[in-house]
Scaffold this active site. Structure first.
Site, PDB file in Angstrom:
ATOM      1  N   LYS A  53       0.842  -1.202   0.000  1.00  0.00           N
ATOM      2  CA  LYS A  53       0.000   0.000   0.000  1.00  0.00           C
ATOM      3  C   LYS A  53       0.876   1.250   0.000  1.00  0.00           C
ATOM      4  O   LYS A  53       0.646   2.190  -0.757  1.00  0.00           O
ATOM      5  CB  LYS A  53      -0.946  -0.005   1.218  1.00  0.00           C
ATOM      6  CG  LYS A  53      -2.090  -1.001   1.071  1.00  0.00           C
ATOM      7  CD  LYS A  53      -2.878  -1.231   2.365  1.00  0.00           C
ATOM      8  CE  LYS A  53      -3.939  -2.313   2.129  1.00  0.00           C
ATOM      9  NZ  LYS A  53      -4.700  -2.698   3.319  1.00  0.00           N
ATOM     10  N   GLN A  97      -4.585  -1.219   9.499  1.00  0.00           N
ATOM     11  CA  GLN A  97      -4.617  -2.583   8.953  1.00  0.00           C
ATOM     12  C   GLN A  97      -5.256  -3.543   9.957  1.00  0.00           C
ATOM     13  O   GLN A  97      -4.908  -3.541  11.141  1.00  0.00           O
ATOM     14  CB  GLN A  97      -3.185  -3.019   8.595  1.00  0.00           C
ATOM     15  CG  GLN A  97      -3.095  -4.322   7.847  1.00  0.00           C
ATOM     16  CD  GLN A  97      -3.718  -4.283   6.447  1.00  0.00           C
ATOM     17  OE1 GLN A  97      -3.772  -3.238   5.792  1.00  0.00           O
ATOM     18  NE2 GLN A  97      -4.203  -5.422   5.982  1.00  0.00           N
ATOM     19  N   ASP A 120     -10.956   3.261   4.065  1.00  0.00           N
ATOM     20  CA  ASP A 120     -11.394   1.866   4.039  1.00  0.00           C
ATOM     21  C   ASP A 120     -12.924   1.778   3.927  1.00  0.00           C
ATOM     22  O   ASP A 120     -13.462   0.725   3.604  1.00  0.00           O
ATOM     23  CB  ASP A 120     -11.001   1.164   5.361  1.00  0.00           C
ATOM     24  CG  ASP A 120      -9.793   0.260   5.201  1.00  0.00           C
ATOM     25  OD1 ASP A 120      -9.603  -0.292   4.115  1.00  0.00           O
ATOM     26  OD2 ASP A 120      -9.047   0.115   6.196  1.00  0.00           O
TER      27      ASP A 120
HETATM   28  N1  GUN Z   1      -7.282  -6.584   6.322  1.00  0.00           N
HETATM   29  C1  GUN Z   1      -7.724  -7.343   5.291  1.00  0.00           C
HETATM   30  N2  GUN Z   1      -8.316  -6.577   4.350  1.00  0.00           N
HETATM   31  C2  GUN Z   1      -8.271  -5.318   4.804  1.00  0.00           C
HETATM   32  C3  GUN Z   1      -8.713  -4.081   4.265  1.00  0.00           C
HETATM   33  O1  GUN Z   1      -9.307  -3.978   3.180  1.00  0.00           O
HETATM   34  N3  GUN Z   1      -8.470  -2.992   5.043  1.00  0.00           N
HETATM   35  C4  GUN Z   1      -7.851  -3.071   6.254  1.00  0.00           C
HETATM   36  N4  GUN Z   1      -7.672  -1.954   6.940  1.00  0.00           N
HETATM   37  N5  GUN Z   1      -7.429  -4.202   6.765  1.00  0.00           N
HETATM   38  C5  GUN Z   1      -7.630  -5.312   6.051  1.00  0.00           C
END
Ligand code: GUN
Length: 295
Positions: A53, A97, A120
């Site tokens: 990311k 995350q 998100d």
């Molecule tokens: N963990 C697995 N998928 C995601 C996501 O799309 N966003 C976040 N913040 N954590 C995750």
């Protein structure tokens, strides 16, 4: 012959449009969007996602702020960091995350993020907005799935969509997006009776359960479009590690009209949509028009 939906190529195309949007924002408004990514602990998969990311954020010309905190971080300390990021003008998007360590209440953390920086789309206000069909930041994996579906199917109206998996971050928001596209939506899950026959009703079948290769070829209606959200690391019969989805690709791809591979399907779209959300959030915060390439 089934079409293989090329998520990698579509994500690359979306990223290149986002790169152009960032350069327009800088040239016309002197704005550089910023994304803060917070990782608590040492979960190996999360470490890979966060690195990816941050790298892709920088690659399209945005600013990346990475915060790595120890596994033992307290909920209050994490809340304090998020509040600081909420107030930083250079930070337009905040992503924490998941999963978080057991001592931290994820719901409290997600709802501490400023709703306008919630790239998100997990904040309860964004979730509520999505469910009533008003403007919101849309969760990235569901947004990616919708782009893949729209590339594959001309008109989603009236299609039977079955989603296997009812998570807040994938299953439920995909259902909302498909309802908005006038699909007839069923959310199935581990307690659904006769799951194979429910799946066989689907023109669009979305697997988001986290069980390796659960959806078999004889669960799929001939000609259906199958979107596989799963990313599972398994050891195969020859002892080799490999990534597989929630769909048994070899049997399903004999039957489908179109199917996403794993890897190279939904996965790459998720980060491209995160970059798009960060640009959308930035434009809303700074009250400037969204560059046309973004829409
Ligand atoms: N963990 C697995 N998928 C995601 C996501 O799309 N966003 C976040 N913040 N954590 C995750």
């Amino acid at each position: 012959m089934s079409t293989v939906i090329d998520g990698k190529a579509l994500a690359e195309a979306l990223r290149s449009r986002m790169k152009q949007a960032v350069s327009e924002l800088q040239a016309e408004h002197d704005i550089v969007p910023g994304l803060a990514v917070v990782l608590v602990g040492e979960n190996p998969a999360s470490q890979i996602y966060v690195k990816s990311k941050a790298r892709q954020t920088v690659e399209i010309g945005m600013q990346s702020f990475e915060h790595r905190l120890p596994e033992s971080t307290s909920e209050d300390d994490l809340v304090q960091l998020i509040e600081e990021l909420n107030h930083k003008p250079q930070v337009n998007g905040i992503l924490v995350q998941l999963p978080l360590p057991a001592q931290i209440n994820s719901e409290r953390i997600i709802n501490t993020i400023n709703v306008n920086k919630d790239v998100d789309g997990f904040h309860v206000e964004n979730t509520g907005r999505l469910s009533i069909g008003s403007d919101s930041l849309i969760p990235c994996t569901p947004a990616g799935c919708l782009i893949l579906l729209k590339q594959t199917i001309d008109d989603l109206t009236g299609k039977n969509a079955v989603i296997v998996g009812r998570s807040n971050i994938v299953g439920k928001p995909i259902a909302q997006l498909l309802l908005k596209e006038h699909c007839t939506v069923t959310i199935a899950h581990s307690r659904t009776r006769d799951l194979p026959s429910v799946c066989r009703q689907a023109d669009i079948l979305i697997a988001a359960v986290g069980v390796p290769e659960m959806v078999k070829g004889d669960w799929v209606k001939p000609g259906a479009t199958v979107i596989d959200v799963g990313i599972n690391r398994i050891t195969d019969s020859s002892g080799k590690n490999k990534l597989v989805g929630d769909v048994h690709y070899a049997s399903a791809s004999q039957v489908t009209g179109a199917i996403t591979p794993v890897p190279g399907g939904v996965g790459p779209m998720t980060i491209a949509c995160l970059l798009q959300n960060t640009i959308i959030a930035t434009c809303r915060q700074r009250r400037v028009k969204l560059p046309e390439v973004t829409t």
